[in-house]
Design an enzyme around this catalytic site. Structure first.
Site, PDB file in Angstrom:
ATOM      1  N   CYS A   1       1.050  -3.349  -4.268  1.00 37.70           N
ATOM      2  CA  CYS A   1      -0.070  -4.474  -4.211  1.00 37.70           C
ATOM      3  C   CYS A   1       0.065  -4.557  -2.661  1.00 37.70           C
ATOM      4  O   CYS A   1      -0.053  -3.734  -1.773  1.00 37.70           O
ATOM      5  CB  CYS A   1       0.556  -5.515  -4.929  1.00 37.70           C
ATOM      6  SG  CYS A   1       2.286  -6.354  -4.933  1.00 37.70           S
ATOM      7  N   SER A   2       0.359  -5.573  -2.166  1.00 38.71           N
ATOM      8  CA  SER A   2       0.192  -6.101  -0.909  1.00 38.71           C
ATOM      9  C   SER A   2       1.577  -5.962  -0.153  1.00 38.71           C
ATOM     10  O   SER A   2       1.651  -4.818   0.554  1.00 38.71           O
ATOM     11  CB  SER A   2      -0.262  -7.315  -0.394  1.00 38.71           C
ATOM     12  OG  SER A   2      -1.812  -7.811  -0.887  1.00 38.71           O
TER      13      SER A   2
ATOM     14  N   ARG B   1       3.127  -8.295  -7.845  1.00 37.67           N
ATOM     15  CA  ARG B   1       2.425  -7.579  -8.790  1.00 37.67           C
ATOM     16  C   ARG B   1       3.295  -6.339  -9.188  1.00 37.67           C
ATOM     17  O   ARG B   1       3.251  -5.835 -10.122  1.00 37.67           O
ATOM     18  CB  ARG B   1       0.981  -7.448  -8.500  1.00 37.67           C
ATOM     19  CG  ARG B   1       0.232  -8.640  -8.508  1.00 37.67           C
ATOM     20  CD  ARG B   1      -1.195  -8.695  -7.893  1.00 37.67           C
ATOM     21  NE  ARG B   1      -0.973  -9.135  -6.543  1.00 37.67           N
ATOM     22  CZ  ARG B   1      -2.081  -9.221  -5.536  1.00 37.67           C
ATOM     23  NH1 ARG B   1      -3.274  -9.224  -6.172  1.00 37.67           N
ATOM     24  NH2 ARG B   1      -1.748  -9.313  -4.658  1.00 37.67           N
TER      25      ARG B   1
END
Lengths: 626, 680
Positions: free
Chosen positions: A391-392, A397
């Protein structure tokens, strides 16, 4: 004589059955495990405060009224210890309204009303909790009666804000098993067959110098040397490079996890990173492709470019296919759960219940995460293709997705022990920021870093359990216990953000592991319907998976995804299921076990008697003897 | 690609096959399949080379066979038999792809695919060319047929036969009148049919209520409550003459009558709404005073106005008019009968919104709450009088639920069936009208048929009972499989139980040679194996004593009354998925769902029974019987799918089809846009 014998047997059976029934009593989801001392046999009087080891009463307020949203005002005594807030009703009839709330659960405390407030019960304090409830207490409107307890609460509930240690560091109860030994990264990698030709174990991060939020032990493609790893780390956000999470026992397709690449607005590339991804693909001979699952909505991924992040362009990464899974960020999830709390507590709005669920979007988010995990499972299991998840930063997530996909793919993680390993590995060792997301002992309740990411994942696990009642060795009770102790600060398990911090603070030495507590009474959490082999030993090789239901593929439809009432609505007596079916099932299984034992004993007894009488033994032996 | 392979082995695609050249007469093989006909059943229309589409599949898939309309059922006979066809519950009277004609809810025209074009109205025109039909059954099953490969005219022929026979104009066209098979009743003796005065006497004695008396006035020419049976139970102090006088103040002559009571004095009564006549209020209070005197403690009764108090304009928390309930049910039906996979996922994105809009679950919760309130009052020994409209709809729902919550007898299978006979059949719930059947003896249409109002009242009741069984999984002898089967059987016009508006109509029909065939004789439809699934192992095990208890000779006596306490709100009820959504193949996944508990417990219960027998034989006989057959090993329960024993058995669910997720609408997520743009 005969009778005497059998009645003795039966007596021992009786004590067995008594235990069984008392278990089933406290498996009620509301009487959570928060203050129980599992191992203790001493009778506990309802309403009495049960002090844990090294727990001390710090403040007492008499003549306090608990404004119970369900039963109305209840008068009683409020005590605050270094671990919990305890309220004991004066009236014996109201003892079921006894409160025992670990201070770790407290999110904020506010004074309600002033010395001159009009109306009954208008003066007091309100305690907002992380576990979906608020508690209101009314004090006498004289002599600043609430001041003492309010200040003590502030100090003890938020020790970190007052330069005090968390309760976990004073608590030292001894359990037969040390839960800190549950997870051994090397043993877990060995279980998956690493080292092998394609994957090697590296200790490049032994001192947490390459990546301070990663564990010390990684499994990486065998073809990647340490220099390459360092160069890749430079191109990945916070040095979180792709490392192995899970490997398929037969196809060698893998799940790897990482953070976003540092592409930026200018679209930077890294030959090393591209080569490294190629190595991950090459490690799986079955496919000529690798899927990169970006958990974010594409809009967010693009927006991240402005901050130096971004996503892999398919031009740069040959043979890679990028998929966005549309899962929203921690802020959206926090907001969603907040709406759900408003819906569930204290009273539910009959006229808007379903539309309220709809509006909170909580179940839609759950659906999105489940659907994302299903896509990963589909690629790994059906297409034998390796999947890279990020994700980032790769700690929220990403952890949800990899841990969920692994749970669906590998039955080992569906055992009690395997589940503990899964949490230790995918959540704790890979640096999900528990301290920031939960805010243990920290009074900054509106901190933007707080978010129910882990709870959301536990909810997803619950959805799997609901959909496949026979697939898990443990029941929802384990999940609720884990959520309770996620906040309670009694155990060291969920403290701090990273493995590095935990090592530095000597968590394993100075605190007790939640798994010590849970494993000391495993029977409380076992699922009577479980279909698996009794255990998957950590040392056994990857099993050939002969069981009929190896891979779980949940239906990601709102027709099947349910609101977890036993967690979110558990304080509301009208919402609690009074007679959960699994409890009855357990009783049935216990009854069968008793009968089996009794039948066996009776048969032995009978055989012995026959023998004494000099009769031929009953023909239990094989007929060949005749 | 993998998925496709998996599917293809079970289902052949015929749709994209171009129709055979010789459109007139087909090769013999196709026409040779014949429907299985019952004694007295006749084929009224047929279509050959019909493709039955696989529900909710992305691709055009289906099975080839023939479609028949008889005077009993709509029957699809596939050309070749497949393994999954035998899955789950088997009905002796109906095949896997058969629907009794009274089970047909709506018939739609299609272009041959799953998309609906136009709803065919009963008695309306059928167009010259029928390419496809979609039948939505009352139990929410959807059958879609394509006539693209059929001989010309077949589609129209079968559609006309279906429209004609599925919506008959006369009651005596129902198959119950035609079925020639002799009937030998095998009902359990403890079941009470509430047909004769003696049956009511038995109930009065069972409940030990001495202050009430039986009157047969309603069976004479002085009858005033025409929709009820001949036997009524009223306070001992009321004279028949007074009853007759009071009747005209109540709708349909429904004066308060006794349905249940307890020895301590409290009783449950049902009545119709009070009419707004001059003397009505006085009449009511006189009757209620007599009800009060029937209570040994002279406690005044509590009156529950289920649809609001007619003398009081505010109708808060009242149950809705039947038309509103029907509309709510229709929304539920729409939600549970998507026709394409795209529809399915589209509904999914607004699932809870639609659920809210339907209000069905709200009405379920209201009925349960009303019953729970009544049960608590009765438990506190206060008499309760239920009042509503004609006293035959919500009164029946709430009254039955109240008794289920109080009296353990009604939680047995026989008891439950007796309860339905009492509250629904004997006291005249108009099944004929509510299920949309023609009234007996009235071939004249028009005026009469407009007053007949349909309404899923009985389903509302079954749904409520299901909620109760979910809340108290060990309290009921029957399972949700039983309840679902009962709902299916309510649409089977071979049985007379749910065909009449009142006992009077039934007697007239019996006089005209109708053979009464109660649905409760489950052996008519199901094998012992299927019937075994009606029984709840958790209930059965309540009465099995643990080894210690075996020593004490006497089992504790069953209590006459025990209150199933629970609070009901909208948040506490769930969609009865196992009944409504059982035909939705994408949900029907193996190993899934609550049914796993049931299957597991059935097997555990078998083990327990076996062990008990073994223990008994060991203690009684001098030599233990150790025949080799007596397996000490536990048998493993079979693998079943979510909707077992209904549904498709998970055959069709290509397990890994990832849903076509639509990204969430960001505006739904947040009030303020700022959070969306916050850094991750």
């Amino acid at each position: 004589m005969d009778k005497h014998n059998s009645s003795e047997i039966l007596n021992s059976e009786f004590s067995l059955s008594k235990n069984a029934s008392s278990d089933s009593l406290d498996s009620d989801s509301k009487s959570s495990s928060l203050n129980s001392k599992h191992g203790q046999d001493s009778p506990h009087v309802l309403g009495d405060i049960q002090l844990l080891d090294s727990e001390k009463v710090m403040s007492v307020a008499r003549d306090v009224t608990y404004l119970c949203p369900f039963s109305g005002p209840i008068r009683g005594i409020l005590k605050v210890t270094n671990y919990q807030l305890h309220f004991r009703p004066l009236d014996a009839a109201a003892l079921q309204c006894t409160l025992s709330v670990p201070l770790g659960v407290v999110s904020r405390i506010e004074k309600v009303g002033g010395a001159s407030s009009k109306g009954e019960n208008s003066y007091g304090i309100e305690v907002f909790c992380k576990d979906m409830r608020n508690l209101r207490f009314a004090h006498k409107q004289e002599n600043h009666s609430r001041r003492g307890i309010f200040e003590k609460l502030q100090q003890l509930a938020f020790p970190l804000s007052h330069k005090l240690p968390l309760f976990a560091f004073s608590y030292s109860e001894h359990f037969p098993e040390d839960g800190w030994h549950v997870y051994d990264p090397l043993a877990e990698l060995r279980r998956m067959g690493v080292n092998n030709d394609m994957w090697r174990i590296t200790r490049i991060n032994d001192k947490y110098e390459v990546c301070d939020s990663y564990p010390s032990v990684w499994a990486v493609p065998a073809g990647a040397n340490d220099d390459l790893l360092r160069s890749v780390a430079a191109f990945r956000s916070r040095g979180r490079i792709p490392v192995l999470a899970w490997i398929h026992p037969s196809s060698q397709a893998t799940i790897t996890r990482c953070s976003q690449p540092l592409v930026g607005v200018s679209g930077k590339r890294s030959r090393e990173d591209e080569r490294y991804i190629q190595l991950i693909m090459d490690a799986n001979a079955q496919a000529h492709k690798v899927f990169i699952m970006d958990a974010r909505p594409s809009a967010n991924a693009i927006a991240n470019k402005a901050k130096g992040g971004g996503y892999e362009s398919e031009d740069a990464y040959q043979n890679a296919e990028l998929v966005f899974l549309d899962i929203h960020n921690i802020h959206v999830m926090r907001e969603s759960l907040r709406k759900l709390k408003e819906l569930c507590f204290p009273q539910i709005d009959q006229a808007r219940w379903f539309s309220g669920i709809e509006a909170s979007c909580w179940l839609k988010h759950i659906k999105c995460i489940l659907a994302g995990a299903v896509r990963i499972v589909d690629k790994v299991e059906n297409h034998k293709t390796s999947v890279l998840v990020h994700c980032s930063d790769g700690w929220d997530r990403t952890a949800q997705l990899t841990a969920l996909a692994m749970l669906m793919l590998d039955p080992y993680y569906r055992t009690l022990r395997g589940f503990e390993v899964l949490i230790e590995k995918e959540w704790l060792s890979f640096g999900h920021k528990f301290q920031l997301r939960i805010g243990h002992g920290d009074e900054r309740h509106s901190d933007a870093d707080r978010s129910p990411v882990f709870v959301q994942w536990v909810d997803c696990v619950w959805q799997l359990q609901q959909q496949f009642p026979t697939a898990f060795e443990f029941t929802e009770r384990l999940l609720i216990t884990i959520v309770d102790h996620l906040y309670s600060c009694r155990f060291g398990t969920f403290l701090f953000n990273t493995e590095r911090e935990r090592v530095k603070e000597e968590v394993k030495v100075k605190t007790v592991s939640l798994w010590s507590y849970i494993n000391s009474r495993q029977d409380l959490y076992l699922n009577p319907l479980y279909w698996g082999p009794s255990s998957f030993g950590t040392n056994s090789p990857p099993s050939p998976y002969s069981r009929p239901q190896v891979v779980l593929v949940p239906v990601a439809s709102l027709r099947v995804i349910k609101l977890w009432k036993a967690l979110y609505c558990r304080w509301n007596p009208t919402m609690r299921q009074q007679d959960p079916i699994y409890q009855r099932t357990r009783e049935l299984v216990a009854l069968r076990a008793q009968l089996e034992a009794a039948a066996m004993a009776a048969a032995d007894d009978h055989a012995a008697r026959q023998h004494r009488l000099g009769l031929t033994p009953p023909r239990v032996a094989s007929p060949h003897h005749v | 690609m993998n998925e496709k392979k998996k599917i293809v082995q079970n289902f052949k695609s015929y749709i994209n096959v171009s129709p055979p050249k010789n459109n007139g007469e087909k090769n013999g093989a196709l026409q040779e399949v014949k429907p299985k006909l019952l004694n007295g059943e006749q084929v009224a229309g047929a279509a050959y080379s019909v493709v039955m589409l696989t529900p909710l599949s992305e691709r055009d898939r289906g099975r080839l066979g023939s479609l028949f309309v008889t005077n009993y059922k709509l029957s699809f006979v596939p050309l070749e038999y497949l393994q999954g066809d035998d899955y789950g519950q088997r009905n002796h009277l109906l095949g896997t792809f058969d629907v009794p004609l009274t089970g047909v809810g709506a018939v739609w025209l299609t272009e041959g695919g799953p998309v609906r074009r136009r709803c065919l109205a009963p008695g309306g025109d059928v167009p010259a060319k029928v390419k496809g039909l979609q039948v939505v059954c009352k139990n929410m099953k959807v059958l879609t047929f394509s006539f693209a490969n059929s001989p010309i005219g077949n589609g129209r022929k079968v559609a006309m036969a279906l429209m004609h026979h599925a919506f008959p104009k006369r009651h005596d066209l129902l198959f119950a009148y035609e079925y020639k098979e002799p009937y030998y009743p095998t009902l359990p003796p403890e079941m009470n049919m509430f047909q004769r005065p003696g049956d009511w006497k038995r109930e009065l004695e069972r409940c030990e209520c001495p202050h009430w008396r039986i009157t047969c006035i309603n069976g004479t020419s002085d009858a005033f409550m025409l929709t009820a049976g001949e036997t009524l139970i009223v306070p001992s102090s009321v004279l028949d003459y007074n009853l007759m006088g009071s009747a005209r103040h109540f709708r349909s002559g429904r004066v308060p009558i006794w349905v249940w009571g307890r020895p301590e004095g409290a009783a449950l009564l049902r009545s119709g709404e009070l009419l707004q006549t001059d003397q009505s209020a006085t009449t009511e209070s006189v009757l209620l005073e007599q009800v009060r005197r029937s209570h040994p403690k002279l406690t005044p009764p509590h009156v529950v106005y289920l649809c609001g108090n007619p003398l009081n304009t505010e109708r808060v928390n009242a149950l809705p008019p039947l038309s509103t309930l029907t509309a709510a049910h229709k929304k539920m039906v729409d939600l549970c009968t998507p026709t394409t996979l795209a529809d399915f996922w589209k509904q999914d994105s607004d699932y809870y919104g639609t659920l809210e809009a339907s209000r069905w679950l709200r009405y379920v919760a209201w009925c349960l709450a009303a019953a729970s309130d009544a049960a608590t009052r009765l438990h506190n020994n206060v008499t309760v009088v239920l009042q509503e409209g004609d006293g035959v709809d919500y009164c029946a729902v709430v009254s039955s639920l109240t008794q289920l919550m109080l009296d353990p007898y009604f939680r047995t299978i026989s008891g439950f069936q007796s309860l339905v006979q009492k509250e629904w059949v004997a006291l005249g719930h108009p099944f004929c009208d509510r299920l949309g059947l023609p009234r007996p003896g009235s071939p004249k249409e028009g005026k009469e048929s407009t007053t007949a109002q349909v309404g899923p009242v009985f389903l509302l009741f079954l749904d409520c009972v299901w909620q109760l069984t979910e809340r108290h999984p060990a309290a009921f002898q029957f399972t949700d499989i039983y309840l679902t089967t009962l709902w299916d059987a309510a649409h089977n016009h071979l049985f007379d139980t749910f065909l009449f508006n009142c006992p009077r109509d039934r007697e007239l029909a019996v006089a005209k040679s109708l053979v009464q065939r109660p649905v409760w004789d489950w052996g008519e439809q199901f094998s012992e194996e299927d019937k075994a699934l009606f029984e709840n192992p958790l209930y059965a095990c309540k009465n099995i004593r643990s080894p210690l208890q075996r020593l004490s000779q006497q089992p504790p006596p069953a209590p006459r009354m025990d209150l199933l306490e629970s609070q009901w709100s909208v948040g506490a009820v769930e969609v009865w998925s196992a009944c409504y959504e059982r035909w939705l193949a994408p949900l029907d996944v193996g190993h899934a769902g609550r049914v796993q508990y049931h299957v597991h417990n059935v097997y555990t219960h078998r083990d327990i029974k076996r062990l008990n027998e073994k223990l008994n034989s060991l203690s009684i006989l001098s030599s233990p019987r150790s025949n080799g057959e007596e397996a000490t090993e536990r048998a493993r329960p079979p693998v079943v799918s979510r909707f077992f024993p209904f549904g498709t058995g998970g055959v069709m669910s290509s397990a890994l089809q990832a849903p076509n997720l639509q990204p969430l609408d960001p505006e739904q997520l947040l009030d303020s846009q700022s959070l969306l743009n916050a850094p991750d």
